[in-house]
Design a protein around this motif. Structure first.
Motif, short mmCIF file in Angstrom:
data_model
loop_
_atom_site.label_atom_id
_atom_site.label_comp_id
_atom_site.label_asym_id
_atom_site.label_seq_id
_atom_site.Cartn_x
_atom_site.Cartn_y
_atom_site.Cartn_z
N ILE A 1 0.83 -1.20 0.00
CA ILE A 1 0.00 0.00 0.00
C ILE A 1 0.87 1.26 0.00
CG2 ILE A 1 -0.31 0.18 2.50
CD1 ILE A 1 -3.04 0.78 -0.08
N PHE A 2 2.01 1.21 0.69
CA PHE A 2 2.92 2.35 0.68
C PHE A 2 3.51 2.55 -0.72
CE2 PHE A 2 3.06 1.16 5.21
CZ PHE A 2 2.64 2.37 5.74
N GLU A 3 3.85 1.47 -1.37
CA GLU A 3 4.38 1.57 -2.73
C GLU A 3 3.32 2.10 -3.69
OE1 GLU A 3 7.46 1.23 -4.01
OE2 GLU A 3 8.02 1.15 -1.90
N PHE A 4 2.07 1.66 -3.50
CA PHE A 4 0.97 2.13 -4.34
C PHE A 4 0.80 3.65 -4.19
CE2 PHE A 4 -3.53 3.33 -4.51
CZ PHE A 4 -3.78 3.09 -5.84
N TYR A 5 0.74 4.13 -2.95
CA TYR A 5 0.57 5.57 -2.72
C TYR A 5 1.77 6.37 -3.23
CZ TYR A 5 -3.68 4.88 -0.05
OH TYR A 5 -4.95 4.58 0.33
N ARG A 6 2.96 5.82 -3.10
CA ARG A 6 4.14 6.51 -3.60
C ARG A 6 4.07 6.66 -5.12
NH1 ARG A 6 8.30 5.60 -6.25
NH2 ARG A 6 8.01 3.37 -6.34
N SER A 7 3.66 5.58 -5.80
CA SER A 7 3.57 5.65 -7.26
C SER A 7 2.44 6.59 -7.70
CB SER A 7 3.37 4.26 -7.86
OG SER A 7 2.14 3.72 -7.50
N GLU A 8 1.32 6.61 -6.97
CA GLU A 8 0.23 7.54 -7.29
C GLU A 8 0.69 8.99 -7.12
OE1 GLU A 8 -3.04 7.07 -8.47
OE2 GLU A 8 -2.11 5.15 -8.94
N TYR A 9 1.44 9.24 -6.07
CA TYR A 9 1.97 10.58 -5.85
C TYR A 9 2.87 11.01 -7.00
CZ TYR A 9 5.04 14.21 -4.09
OH TYR A 9 5.76 15.35 -3.97
N GLU A 10 3.73 10.11 -7.44
CA GLU A 10 4.63 10.44 -8.54
C GLU A 10 3.84 10.72 -9.82
OE1 GLU A 10 7.88 10.98 -8.56
OE2 GLU A 10 7.94 10.65 -6.40
N LYS A 11 2.81 9.92 -10.10
CA LYS A 11 1.98 10.15 -11.30
C LYS A 11 1.33 11.52 -11.25
CE LYS A 11 0.42 5.43 -11.79
NZ LYS A 11 -0.78 4.60 -11.74
N ARG A 12 0.73 11.85 -10.10
CA ARG A 12 0.03 13.13 -9.99
C ARG A 12 1.00 14.30 -10.04
NH1 ARG A 12 -4.34 10.96 -5.79
NH2 ARG A 12 -5.64 9.93 -7.35
N LYS A 13 2.18 14.11 -9.51
CA LYS A 13 3.17 15.18 -9.55
C LYS A 13 3.53 15.48 -11.01
CE LYS A 13 7.41 14.41 -8.12
NZ LYS A 13 8.60 14.20 -7.29
N HIS A 14 3.69 14.43 -11.83
CA HIS A 14 4.03 14.63 -13.24
C HIS A 14 2.83 15.21 -14.01
CE1 HIS A 14 7.94 12.91 -12.82
NE2 HIS A 14 7.47 11.78 -12.36
N GLN A 15 1.60 14.79 -13.65
CA GLN A 15 0.41 15.35 -14.29
C GLN A 15 0.29 16.84 -13.99
OE1 GLN A 15 -2.79 12.97 -12.80
NE2 GLN A 15 -2.53 11.38 -14.34
N LYS A 16 0.56 17.20 -12.75
CA LYS A 16 0.45 18.60 -12.36
C LYS A 16 1.46 19.45 -13.13
CE LYS A 16 -0.82 20.54 -8.12
NZ LYS A 16 -0.76 20.58 -6.68
N ARG A 17 2.66 18.93 -13.32
CA ARG A 17 3.66 19.66 -14.10
C ARG A 17 3.20 19.82 -15.54
NH1 ARG A 17 9.03 16.64 -11.96
NH2 ARG A 17 9.15 17.66 -9.94
N ALA A 18 2.59 18.78 -16.10
CA ALA A 18 2.11 18.86 -17.48
C ALA A 18 0.98 19.88 -17.60
CB ALA A 18 1.64 17.49 -17.96
N GLU A 19 0.10 19.94 -16.61
CA GLU A 19 -1.00 20.90 -16.63
C GLU A 19 -0.48 22.32 -16.52
OE1 GLU A 19 -3.59 19.74 -13.49
OE2 GLU A 19 -4.29 17.96 -14.53
N GLN A 20 0.58 22.52 -15.79
CA GLN A 20 1.14 23.86 -15.64
C GLN A 20 1.74 24.36 -16.95
OE1 GLN A 20 3.85 23.33 -12.40
NE2 GLN A 20 2.28 23.63 -10.85
N ARG A 21 2.14 23.45 -17.83
CA ARG A 21 2.73 23.85 -19.11
C ARG A 21 1.66 24.16 -20.15
NH1 ARG A 21 7.18 19.33 -18.63
NH2 ARG A 21 5.30 18.12 -18.65
N LYS A 22 0.41 23.73 -19.93
CA LYS A 22 -0.65 23.99 -20.90
C LYS A 22 -0.99 25.48 -20.91
CE LYS A 22 -2.91 19.52 -20.44
NZ LYS A 22 -4.12 18.82 -19.96
N PRO A 23 -1.38 26.00 -22.06
CA PRO A 23 -1.79 27.40 -22.09
C PRO A 23 -3.08 27.59 -21.30
CG PRO A 23 -2.19 26.34 -24.21
CD PRO A 23 -1.46 25.35 -23.35
N PRO A 24 -3.26 28.75 -20.70
CA PRO A 24 -4.47 28.99 -19.91
C PRO A 24 -5.71 29.01 -20.79
CG PRO A 24 -3.22 31.01 -20.13
CD PRO A 24 -2.39 29.91 -20.72
N ARG A 25 -6.82 28.67 -20.18
CA ARG A 25 -8.10 28.71 -20.91
C ARG A 25 -8.45 30.14 -21.25
NH1 ARG A 25 -12.98 25.68 -18.51
NH2 ARG A 25 -13.73 26.77 -20.30
N PRO A 26 -9.23 30.34 -22.31
CA PRO A 26 -9.65 31.71 -22.64
C PRO A 26 -10.42 32.33 -21.48
CG PRO A 26 -10.21 30.19 -24.40
CD PRO A 26 -9.71 29.37 -23.27
#
Length: 109
Positions: free
Chosen positions: A32-57
């Motif tokens: 369960i600790f490994e699962f949460y660690r991997s989920e955290y890493e996924k979301r951290k990378h998703q958040k970085r990708a979202e920050q690079r997207k241009p803002p909505r109109p």
């Protein structure tokens, strides 16, 4: 550790060796600790990708109900409505007018 098992502190060396061996083995619930660690890493990378997207109109085109000549928006702007009934305003202001019969036409680009 080089004088084990006949050294002065052989019990401490023995306990340290046992701990190190125990620590290498997976413990119950480790998955369960490994699962949460991997989920955290996924979301951290998703958040970085979202920050690079241009803002909505920011602005949208919205159509006023018939007979509307002007509107005072929630943000305090006074907007005159043209003959076609279409005005451009912020998405937040437009959202407040939907319940009054206004219709969002799309993003103002």
């Amino acid at each position: 550790m080089t004088v084990f098992p006949n050294g002065k502190h052989d019990d401490q060396v023995d306990s340290t060796a046992q701990f190190l061996e125990w620590f290498q083995k997976p413990f119950p619930g480790q998955n369960i600790f490994e699962f949460y660690r991997s989920e955290y890493e996924k979301r951290k990378h998703q958040k970085r990708a979202e920050q690079r997207k241009p803002p909505r109109p920011v602005n949208v085109r919205i159509k006023a109900p018939r007979g509307t000549g002007a509107v005072q928006t929630f943000s305090g702007r006074h907007i005159n409505v043209g003959l076609d009934g279409i005005v451009e305003m912020s998405e937040e202001d437009a959202f407040c007018l939907l319940s009054l019969g206004w219709t969002i036409l799309g993003d103002a680009t």
